[in-house]
Design an enzyme around this catalytic site. Structure first.
Site, PDB file in Angstrom:
ATOM      1  N   GLU A   1       0.836  -1.210   0.000  1.00 13.88           N
ATOM      2  CA  GLU A   1       0.000   0.000   0.000  1.00 13.88           C
ATOM      3  C   GLU A   1       0.866   1.254   0.000  1.00 13.88           C
ATOM      4  O   GLU A   1       0.502   2.254  -0.597  1.00 13.88           O
ATOM      5  CB  GLU A   1      -0.934   0.017   1.212  1.00 13.88           C
ATOM      6  CG  GLU A   1      -1.996  -1.059   1.191  1.00 13.88           C
ATOM      7  CD  GLU A   1      -3.012  -0.899   0.081  1.00 13.88           C
ATOM      8  OE1 GLU A   1      -3.179   0.224  -0.451  1.00 13.88           O
ATOM      9  OE2 GLU A   1      -3.648  -1.905  -0.275  1.00 13.88           O
TER      10      GLU A   1
ATOM     11  N   ASP B   1      -6.620   6.618  -6.191  1.00 14.65           N
ATOM     12  CA  ASP B   1      -5.927   5.386  -6.560  1.00 14.65           C
ATOM     13  C   ASP B   1      -6.120   5.084  -8.050  1.00 14.65           C
ATOM     14  O   ASP B   1      -6.677   5.898  -8.793  1.00 14.65           O
ATOM     15  CB  ASP B   1      -6.367   4.227  -5.662  1.00 14.65           C
ATOM     16  CG  ASP B   1      -7.792   3.755  -5.907  1.00 14.65           C
ATOM     17  OD1 ASP B   1      -8.449   4.230  -6.863  1.00 14.65           O
ATOM     18  OD2 ASP B   1      -8.255   2.894  -5.139  1.00 14.65           O
TER      19      ASP B   1
END
Length: 149
Positions: free
Chosen positions: A15, A24
């Site tokens: 992450e 994202d």
């Protein structure tokens, strides 16, 4: 069950830590260690900033949400590493997708080797294969198959 250190390290590594909110690969606002509004507050938005300690605290809270989702979806007692790998997958694809996944179906059917291979099917975002997701799934599969000590 709780995620083990190997699973926590895997999530943090893949992450990454971002202290300023960003969108994202599929346009979802994200902050910290992959935190999105799906896991609960705070809801990331443009211009939002957090501290490293806040990112750690949010991750701990988020993990409880995903640990419960994994526990609810599976009907067998996993090893510590199997649970950690599945929690990482659930964290990344969401509880709904996880519960409906072939990883869960195959593990619950007593086919852990096939369940491990099924991790590799979850390498797309927005319908496109992403090299990073493919590598993450390989790491999750490897952890899933690693004998817990």
């Amino acid at each position: 069950m709780k995620i083990n250190a190997a699973g926590l390290d895997l999530i943090k590594r893949w992450e990454g830590l971002r202290l300023t909110a960003y969108k994202d690969a599929v346009g979802i606002w994200t902050i910290g260690y992959g935190h999105t509004a799906e896991a609960g507050p705070p809801a990331p938005k443009a211009g939002m900033k957090i501290t490293e300690q806040e990112a750690e605290d949010i991750l701990k809270r988020d993990l409880r949400h995903y640990e419960r989702a994994v526990t609810k979806a599976i009907s067998i007692a996993p090893t510590s590493n199997q649970f950690a790998a599945m929690t990482s997958l659930c964290f990344n694809i969401g509880p709904g997708n996880f519960a409906q996944s072939s990883v869960v179906r195959l593990l619950n059917a007593g086919k852990p080797r096939e369940a491990a291979d099924a991790f590799l099917l979850w390498n797309k975002a927005g319908g496109k294969v992403l090299k990073g997701l493919t590598a993450r799934r390989e790491d999750e599969k490897k952890l899933f198959l690693t004998r817990s000590v």
